[in-house]
Enzyme design. Structure first.
Site, PDB file in Angstrom:
ATOM      1  N   ASN A   1       0.842  -1.193   0.000  1.00 39.04           N
ATOM      2  CA  ASN A   1       0.000   0.000   0.000  1.00 39.04           C
ATOM      3  C   ASN A   1       0.886   1.255   0.000  1.00 39.04           C
ATOM      4  O   ASN A   1       0.641   2.196  -0.759  1.00 39.04           O
ATOM      5  CB  ASN A   1      -0.912  -0.021   1.231  1.00 39.04           C
ATOM      6  CG  ASN A   1      -1.990   1.014   1.185  1.00 39.04           C
ATOM      7  OD1 ASN A   1      -2.730   1.101   0.216  1.00 39.04           O
ATOM      8  ND2 ASN A   1      -2.100   1.796   2.246  1.00 39.04           N
TER       9      ASN A   1
ATOM     10  N   VAL B   1      -5.458   4.975  -7.386  1.00 39.18           N
ATOM     11  CA  VAL B   1      -5.497   3.693  -6.677  1.00 39.18           C
ATOM     12  C   VAL B   1      -5.576   4.102  -5.207  1.00 39.18           C
ATOM     13  O   VAL B   1      -4.585   4.512  -4.614  1.00 39.18           O
ATOM     14  CB  VAL B   1      -4.253   2.835  -6.978  1.00 39.18           C
ATOM     15  CG1 VAL B   1      -4.273   1.548  -6.169  1.00 39.18           C
ATOM     16  CG2 VAL B   1      -4.164   2.538  -8.472  1.00 39.18           C
ATOM     17  N   PRO B   2      -6.776   4.041  -4.624  1.00 36.59           N
ATOM     18  CA  PRO B   2      -7.070   4.758  -3.368  1.00 36.59           C
ATOM     19  C   PRO B   2      -6.478   4.155  -2.099  1.00 36.59           C
ATOM     20  O   PRO B   2      -7.184   3.644  -1.229  1.00 36.59           O
ATOM     21  CB  PRO B   2      -8.592   4.752  -3.334  1.00 36.59           C
ATOM     22  CG  PRO B   2      -8.978   3.520  -4.068  1.00 36.59           C
ATOM     23  CD  PRO B   2      -7.952   3.371  -5.166  1.00 36.59           C
ATOM     24  N   CYS B   3      -5.173   4.276  -1.955  1.00 37.46           N
ATOM     25  CA  CYS B   3      -4.501   3.790  -0.752  1.00 37.46           C
ATOM     26  C   CYS B   3      -4.921   4.573   0.490  1.00 37.46           C
ATOM     27  O   CYS B   3      -4.766   4.099   1.609  1.00 37.46           O
ATOM     28  CB  CYS B   3      -2.989   3.829  -0.941  1.00 37.46           C
ATOM     29  SG  CYS B   3      -2.327   5.414  -1.469  1.00 37.46           S
ATOM     30  N   HIS B   4      -5.483   5.766   0.285  1.00 35.92           N
ATOM     31  CA  HIS B   4      -5.939   6.573   1.426  1.00 35.92           C
ATOM     32  C   HIS B   4      -7.148   5.959   2.124  1.00 35.92           C
ATOM     33  O   HIS B   4      -7.487   6.356   3.226  1.00 35.92           O
ATOM     34  CB  HIS B   4      -6.256   8.010   0.977  1.00 35.92           C
ATOM     35  CG  HIS B   4      -7.291   8.097  -0.101  1.00 35.92           C
ATOM     36  ND1 HIS B   4      -6.978   7.928  -1.437  1.00 35.92           N
ATOM     37  CD2 HIS B   4      -8.622   8.322  -0.045  1.00 35.92           C
ATOM     38  CE1 HIS B   4      -8.084   8.055  -2.154  1.00 35.92           C
ATOM     39  NE2 HIS B   4      -9.100   8.287  -1.331  1.00 35.92           N
TER      40      HIS B   4
END
Length: 171
Positions: A120, A129-132
């Site tokens: 991540n 790519v929503p790592c948050h």
């Protein structure tokens, strides 16, 4: 342009200027600003606004609340495991969060939460790519390349624009 030549552009956003780097195959990296400034990590990159126009426009639409996902070409470089994690990140619904442990379970590797966390953290395409959307098991926000205030901003932004379920009024 040679196949291995990288180009860049900068998207001005509410969370600061984002550096986008692309190959001929697509966007390879999105970098958060440091201290409000773009950090140019690669010597010799040429700016190519035309090549990155679609990606920049989609990011602007996302920040304006007009777009909830992205479909521009991507060229993220990583291991097969990293790609598995990044694909799983894209399955987390807008405005929702999961823990690293839950993401590891979804990947069929329940004991790999640390490896999931490392993959991540290596995500080269944050926001897209929503790592948050990944948080600690206790529900707290944890490390984020753009900083925790940016992570909070992104989550709040997405919750503001996330589709709401339709409720039927019962007579």
């Amino acid at each position: 342009m040679r196949d291995d030549e990288l180009v860049y552009d900068i998207a001005q956003t509410p969370i600061g200027p984002l550096l986008l780097v692309a190959s001929t195959r697509g966007v390879r990296r999105i970098e958060f600003p440091r201290n409000g400034r773009v950090v140019m990590p690669d010597v010799g990159l040429c700016r190519d606004e035309a090549r990155l126009a679609d990606a920049v426009a989609q990011l602007h639409a996302y920040f304006a609340g007009e777009r909830l996902d992205f479909d521009f070409a991507r060229d993220a470089v990583g291991t097969p495991f990293q790609h598995d994690v990044w694909n799983a990140l894209r399955e987390i619904p807008l405005g929702e969060t999961v823990s690293y442990g839950e993401l590891a379970r979804r990947l069929g590797r329940p004991n790999a939460s640390r490896a999931v966390g490392a993959a991540n953290g290596a995500n080269p395409l944050p926001i897209v790519v929503p790592c948050h959307r990944v948080i600690g098991s206790n529900g707290n926000l944890t490390g984020f390349g753009g900083g925790l205030p940016t992570k909070r901003w992104l989550l709040d932004h997405e919750r503001r624009y996330a589709p709401r379920p339709a409720f039927a009024l019962v007579p």
